[in-house]
Design an enzyme around this catalytic site. Structure first.
Site, PDB file in Angstrom:
ATOM      1  N   THR A  52       0.839  -1.202   0.000  1.00  0.00           N
ATOM      2  CA  THR A  52       0.000   0.000   0.000  1.00  0.00           C
ATOM      3  C   THR A  52       0.875   1.254   0.000  1.00  0.00           C
ATOM      4  OG1 THR A  52      -1.643  -1.238   1.245  1.00  0.00           O
ATOM      5  CG2 THR A  52      -1.899   1.158   1.218  1.00  0.00           C
TER       6      THR A  52
ATOM      7  N   ASP B  85      -6.521  -3.179  -3.742  1.00  0.00           N
ATOM      8  CA  ASP B  85      -5.886  -4.051  -2.763  1.00  0.00           C
ATOM      9  C   ASP B  85      -6.591  -5.411  -2.813  1.00  0.00           C
ATOM     10  OD1 ASP B  85      -4.127  -4.716  -0.793  1.00  0.00           O
ATOM     11  OD2 ASP B  85      -5.140  -3.626   0.811  1.00  0.00           O
TER      12      ASP B  85
ATOM     13  N   THR C 278      -1.671 -10.693  -1.493  1.00  0.00           N
ATOM     14  CA  THR C 278      -0.836 -11.538  -0.636  1.00  0.00           C
ATOM     15  C   THR C 278      -0.764 -12.940  -1.242  1.00  0.00           C
ATOM     16  OG1 THR C 278      -2.870 -11.919   0.609  1.00  0.00           O
ATOM     17  CG2 THR C 278      -1.306 -10.361   1.552  1.00  0.00           C
TER      18      THR C 278
HETATM   19  P1  ADP Z   1       0.935  -3.852   2.890  1.00  0.00           P
HETATM   20  O1  ADP Z   1       0.073  -3.008   1.988  1.00  0.00           O
HETATM   21  O2  ADP Z   1       1.977  -4.641   2.155  1.00  0.00           O
HETATM   22  O3  ADP Z   1       0.114  -4.730   3.816  1.00  0.00           O
HETATM   23  P2  ADP Z   1       1.703  -1.307   4.048  1.00  0.00           P
HETATM   24  O4  ADP Z   1       2.221  -0.596   2.846  1.00  0.00           O
HETATM   25  O5  ADP Z   1       0.345  -0.912   4.545  1.00  0.00           O
HETATM   26  O6  ADP Z   1       1.776  -2.887   3.854  1.00  0.00           O
HETATM   27  O7  ADP Z   1       2.801  -1.112   5.203  1.00  0.00           O
HETATM   28  C1  ADP Z   1       2.470  -1.178   6.590  1.00  0.00           C
HETATM   29  C2  ADP Z   1       3.180  -0.093   7.348  1.00  0.00           C
HETATM   30  O8  ADP Z   1       4.574  -0.402   7.382  1.00  0.00           O
HETATM   31  C3  ADP Z   1       3.067   1.302   6.712  1.00  0.00           C
HETATM   32  O9  ADP Z   1       2.092   2.069   7.340  1.00  0.00           O
HETATM   33  C4  ADP Z   1       4.417   1.917   6.911  1.00  0.00           C
HETATM   34  O10 ADP Z   1       4.388   2.706   8.078  1.00  0.00           O
HETATM   35  C5  ADP Z   1       5.355   0.754   7.150  1.00  0.00           C
HETATM   36  N1  ADP Z   1       6.225   0.490   5.977  1.00  0.00           N
HETATM   37  C6  ADP Z   1       6.009  -0.416   4.989  1.00  0.00           C
HETATM   38  N2  ADP Z   1       7.028  -0.442   4.125  1.00  0.00           N
HETATM   39  C7  ADP Z   1       7.929   0.469   4.555  1.00  0.00           C
HETATM   40  C8  ADP Z   1       9.217   0.887   4.083  1.00  0.00           C
HETATM   41  N3  ADP Z   1       9.778   0.346   2.992  1.00  0.00           N
HETATM   42  N4  ADP Z   1       9.868   1.849   4.778  1.00  0.00           N
HETATM   43  C9  ADP Z   1       9.319   2.381   5.900  1.00  0.00           C
HETATM   44  N5  ADP Z   1       8.102   2.009   6.403  1.00  0.00           N
HETATM   45  C10 ADP Z   1       7.419   1.063   5.751  1.00  0.00           C
END
Ligand code: ADP
Length: 340
Positions: free
Chosen positions: A68, A112, A161
């Site tokens: 995300t 998503d 996922t």
């Molecule tokens: P996904 O969509 O893969 O489930 P998210 O993008 O929502 O994961 O990431 C979850 C949280 O982790 C975000 O709110 C962010 O704060 C942190 N995060 C994710 N990737 C990074 C990154 N590369 N660097 C810093 N913080 C990150």
């Protein structure tokens, strides 16, 4: 000077304000995933220079690794707007229609959990992705007519996922496909340090390393652990922070040396105690734990498989000698070689 327009974000469910506060706003602020970052940067740069819309992007990987975050940063890099939808909420083509017709030229539509799109919605999406056109059928039977409606060129960013559940025709329509992997302890420690600054929280390197080590390679968990430690420190340690405070807070939450929590250990214990170490099917484990097989497959198993605490065999899941050792039980002799 290119003007930067703050993307208009239409979130299905807005994340809590603190989550937004910790989420990097630009791709350059993201820690780790360097290869993915470099490739996406090149594609974004090329699209901007040519004034074309960016090719569709599929991001896959376990939850909490930054899918995300990439999806929300990309439109900022492009200076364009963003719409957010979830595969689970798009039950019929009519649910997708407003997103497609609202998409402005070059904007980003983020879907998503794209593996949860029903097939009818997926098929409706094909011409939209390929030719920026949708086919709408009016009327029934012999009187039915199909109207082609042009769309403004947009970029679809899909996140999943479960890459394995994406059908080949949908997968092939994504020009860029990127897999996000778990973060190294050093990368996670850097995320912990940066988040601590944003939360106005003192943080020494030893504590940051400890939190990182116990966060299962996942930024979301590192941030969650950090917020809990902040609460613990405020309530029990007068706002002070050191390795002792961090360890006590994590232990109180039942987070162990490997970063597993009580639910992860319950999964391992179920295989070991109830099913004699396995092999056992995921549905049977889920029933015994009163959980959903999807939750176990998405949230629990990927890290345990990666750590080799369990293995998947054609007949089901088996706990490994390392898994048994982690539970504090003596590994059964030959336990790891009896795979099938
Ligand atoms: P996904 O969509 O893969 O489930 P998210 O993008 O929502 O994961 O990431 C979850 C949280 O982790 C975000 O709110 C962010 O704060 C942190 N995060 C994710 N990737 C990074 C990154 N590369 N660097 C810093 N913080 C990150």
């Amino acid at each position: 000077m290119e003007s930067f327009r703050e993307p208009s974000i239409q979130a299905a469910a807005d994340p809590p304000p603190e989550d937004r506060a910790l989420r990097p706003q630009r791709m350059s602020e993201m820690v780790g995933q360097r290869a993915v970052y470099e490739r996406l940067s090149i594609a974004i740069d090329a699209a901007r220079k040519r004034g074309e819309s960016l090719g569709h992007i599929l991001l896959d990987g376990p939850p909490g690794l930054g899918k995300t975050t990439f999806a929300t940063c990309i439109p900022r890099e492009l200076g364009t707007s963003l719409q957010i939808a979830s595969g689970a909420a798009l039950a019929a083509p009519k649910d997708l229609l407003p997103y497609l017709t609202n998409a402005s030229e070059g904007s980003v539509l983020f879907i998503d959990e794209i593996h949860r799109l029903p097939i009818a919605v997926e098929e409706f999406l094909y011409p939209a992705m390929e030719d920026f056109r949708i086919d709408i059928t009016l009327g029934d039977g012999v009187a039915a007519r199909t109207i082609n409606m042009p769309l403004r060129p947009f970029t679809l960013v899909g996140a999943t996922t479960r890459a394995g559940l994406i059908s080949a025709p949908l997968r092939d329509r994504f020009v860029i496909r990127e897999h996000l992997d778990y973060y190294s302890p050093a990368e996670l420690a850097e995320i912990v340090r940066r988040s601590a600054v944003k939360l106005d929280m003192p943080m020494d390197d030893i504590s940051a390393d400890e939190i990182a080590r116990r966060s299962r390679g996942t930024p979301r968990l590192a941030n969650n652990r950090l917020r809990w430690i902040r609460d613990y420190s405020t309530s029990r340690a007068e706002g002070t922070m050191d390795i002792g405070v961090a360890r006590s807070a994590l232990e109180m939450q039942g987070i162990d040396e490997l970063g597993l929590d009580g639910f992860d250990r319950k999964y391992l214990e179920t295989i070991q105690r109830v099913f004699g170490g396995g092999p056992v099917g995921i549905e049977a484990i889920a029933h015994t734990m009163s959980s959903a097989a999807d939750t176990l497959e998405d949230d629990v198993e990927p890290f345990l498989l990666r750590c080799e605490l369990v293995i998947r065999t054609p007949r089901g899941r088996r706990i490994t000698a390392k898994g048994e050792e982690h539970l504090g039980a003596a590994p059964r002799t030959g336990g790891q070689t009896r795979l099938f």
